[in-house]
Write a protein that holds these residues in place. Structure first.
Motif, short mmCIF file in Angstrom:
data_model
loop_
_atom_site.label_atom_id
_atom_site.label_comp_id
_atom_site.label_asym_id
_atom_site.label_seq_id
_atom_site.Cartn_x
_atom_site.Cartn_y
_atom_site.Cartn_z
N TYR A 53 -0.25 6.39 7.27
CA TYR A 53 -0.91 6.18 5.98
C TYR A 53 -2.35 6.68 5.99
O TYR A 53 -2.82 7.30 5.03
N GLU A 108 -3.01 7.89 2.08
CA GLU A 108 -4.35 7.98 1.48
C GLU A 108 -4.61 9.34 0.85
O GLU A 108 -5.42 9.46 -0.06
N ASN A 165 2.60 1.90 -3.38
CA ASN A 165 1.72 1.90 -4.56
C ASN A 165 2.03 0.72 -5.48
O ASN A 165 2.01 0.85 -6.72
N GLN A 203 -7.74 -6.29 -0.72
CA GLN A 203 -6.86 -5.19 -1.07
C GLN A 203 -5.76 -5.02 0.00
O GLN A 203 -5.94 -5.36 1.17
N GLU A 205 -10.30 -6.04 -8.30
CA GLU A 205 -11.25 -5.47 -7.35
C GLU A 205 -12.01 -6.52 -6.55
O GLU A 205 -12.48 -6.24 -5.44
N ALA A 213 0.84 -1.21 0.00
CA ALA A 213 0.00 0.00 0.00
C ALA A 213 0.87 1.25 0.00
O ALA A 213 0.63 2.19 -0.77
N GLY A 219 -1.71 10.26 -2.85
CA GLY A 219 -1.56 9.41 -4.02
C GLY A 219 -1.73 7.93 -3.80
O GLY A 219 -1.64 7.16 -4.75
N GLY A 220 -1.97 7.51 -2.57
CA GLY A 220 -2.18 6.09 -2.30
C GLY A 220 -3.47 5.60 -2.94
O GLY A 220 -4.50 6.27 -2.85
N THR A 221 -3.42 4.45 -3.57
CA THR A 221 -4.59 3.94 -4.29
C THR A 221 -5.18 2.67 -3.68
O THR A 221 -6.23 2.20 -4.13
N SER A 222 -4.51 2.11 -2.67
CA SER A 222 -5.01 0.87 -2.08
C SER A 222 -6.24 1.16 -1.22
O SER A 222 -6.25 2.11 -0.42
N LYS A 223 -7.26 0.34 -1.37
CA LYS A 223 -8.50 0.54 -0.63
C LYS A 223 -8.40 -0.12 0.74
O LYS A 223 -7.93 -1.24 0.88
N ASN A 260 -2.32 -2.89 -7.48
CA ASN A 260 -3.41 -3.43 -6.67
C ASN A 260 -3.94 -4.74 -7.24
O ASN A 260 -3.89 -4.98 -8.45
#
Length: 458
Positions: A207, A402, A140, A150, A146, A137, A405-409, A143
């Protein structure tokens, strides 16, 4: 002068070839720590050798498992190293097997509690898989699909399951080494399990911006200090027997215990906008590391390395200290002048002993030995890989959050519905109090501090 017989000429030729190959092997891994290309090239060679031990991607094998004699936890640590490898070098050669392994081992609760590991899985084992997901996470890393768990949610699930295991029946709190009462070591509260929880809490605080994670990290630091797992010199001891209420300590010191508290303290420094108390603690830990684990600025596993008693697990411990030294420099840049020379000197020493094996690229355990010491394995390769690639911290992109630029859910309540609390370990009925404890770190209590978490990138 008589002409040599053909057999003699062949013998001399063979000897000459062997000597040439020997020279080639001695020079198999060259490293210039001031050259990005040189570091990446060396890291690639070491990573290839490390991955050669892994068979889980083969048809009929189990993704995420290393073959005997390696335990499950070290596989999680290895994939964490490969996530670091991708982050530092940009080489995605191992991404497919890394993602496959991490997702295969999440277990039915999506919390890295696979049923087939019940007889061996401790809190520290689970944490090493959780920390790998957390690194994914932060870095980045690509991922999962969906419809799959995650990275951030997996790390949160591990943290939440462990928060529910905070055990006040002895020693005033803390985590036991083992999760299940039928496993040996259940009555031991070891520093690495508690240190990894501190590690994850501090990193999740940065994070997500969630104060609750930082509160847990503070609580863990204070407990370890009160019990004596950390002394006034910032030495971190192995653990304590909770049947004695933690009144007696095992005073062995390991690199990864110091390392996990170092990076946790750096994240707390980061989260608190550079508070003086965390700066002092970081400096104290660095002083302890300098005293115990360095010789000529080269990292040494002092408890077992020089007497050659390191077991399979212990041969990998230096990997985590190197990994967490690098992360500390990023989280707390004031440490650069103290810590970067350790990475540079240790990396050069590690590369110099990566001359064993059939290819001449197997790394030895004792970096300050001066030559290959004959010790080979996943741990030796992982340690060399982490310390070499960590020298790329000045050119790698900064980690994300978060809000940067973090994209992990994520899922703040992950792991709270299928958790194993202290009552469950003894097969007792789950009480209301157990459920309340399991829900401490939920979205209902989240306090999001916008701008409170910030990165200081070298």
């Amino acid at each position: 002068m008589h002409a040599m017989k053909p057999s003699i000429r062949r013998s001399i030729g063979s000897i000459t070839l062997s000597l040439l190959l020997g020279v080639q092997y001695v020079q198999a891994i060259s490293l210039d720590v001031q050259s990005t290309d040189s570091i990446k090239s060396a890291a690639k060679i070491v990573a290839d050798e490390m991955v050669s031990y892994y068979t889980g991607y083969r048809p009929g094998d189990v993704p995420g498992n290393l073959p005997a004699p390696y335990y499950w936890w070290e596989a999680g640590a290895m994939f964490g190293a490969l996530i670091d490898y991708w982050y530092f070098t940009g080489d995605d050669t191992y991404n497919a097997i890394t993602t496959q392994a991490l997702l295969h081992q999440v277990g039915p609760g999506n919390d890295f509690m696979p049923p087939n590991q019940t007889k061996t899985e401790g809190n520290d084992d689970q944490a090493f898989w959780g920390m790998a997901a957390l690194s994914a996470a932060e870095n980045n890393y690509p991922n999962p699909p969906e419809d799959q768990p995650q990275w951030l949610a997996l790390a949160q699930a591990v943290f939440n399951t462990q928060a529910a295991r905070w055990d006040t029946t002895s020693c005033g709190g803390g985590l036991k080494w083992q999760i299940f009462s039928f496993n040996g070591g259940y009555n031991y509260k070891n520093t690495i399990s508690n240190g990894c929880f501190f590690n994850m809490g501090s990193r999740l605080a940065v994070y997500t911006g969630n104060q609750t994670y930082a509160d847990w990290a503070d609580r863990m630091w204070d407990w370890c200090s009160a019990i004596g797992l950390r002394n006034d010199q910032y030495f971190f001891y192995d653990g304590s027997d909770d049947t004695l209420n933690c009144t007696a300590l095992d005073h062995l010191q390991w690199t990864y215990n110091a390392g996990t508290f170092l990076v946790g303290a750096a994240n707390m420094y980061n989260f608190t906008n550079g508070s003086q108390i965390w700066e002092e603690r970081i400096n104290g830990i660095i002083s302890g590391i300098n005293t115990i684990f360095l010789k000529n600025n080269i990292i040494v596993e002092q408890a077992c390395e020089e007497v050659q008693t390191c077991n399979i697990d212990q041969r990998s411990f230096k990997a985590y200290l190197a990994r967490w030294i690098a992360a500390t420099i990023v989280r707390a840049p004031f440490t650069y002048a103290q810590l970067k020379p350790i990475l540079e000197t240790s990396a050069q020493a590690a590369a110099s002993v990566c001359t064993g094996g059939d290819k001449g690229t197997s790394c030895g355990l004792r970096w300050n030995f001066g030559s290959f010491d004959g010790s080979t394995g996943v741990g030796e390769q992982m340690s060399a890989l982490e310390v070499i690639q960590s020298n790329l911290i000045t050119v790698a992109p900064g980690p994300v959050t978060e809000v940067t630029g973090g994209t992990s859910k994520g899922d703040p309540s992950a792991g709270t519905t299928s958790d194993i609390g202290p009552g469950d370990l003894h097969k007792e009925a789950v009480t209301t109090a157990d459920k309340a404890g399991a829900a401490i770190v939920t979205v209902l209590i989240c306090l999001v501090i916008m701008g409170g978490a910030w990165w200081m990138v070298v």
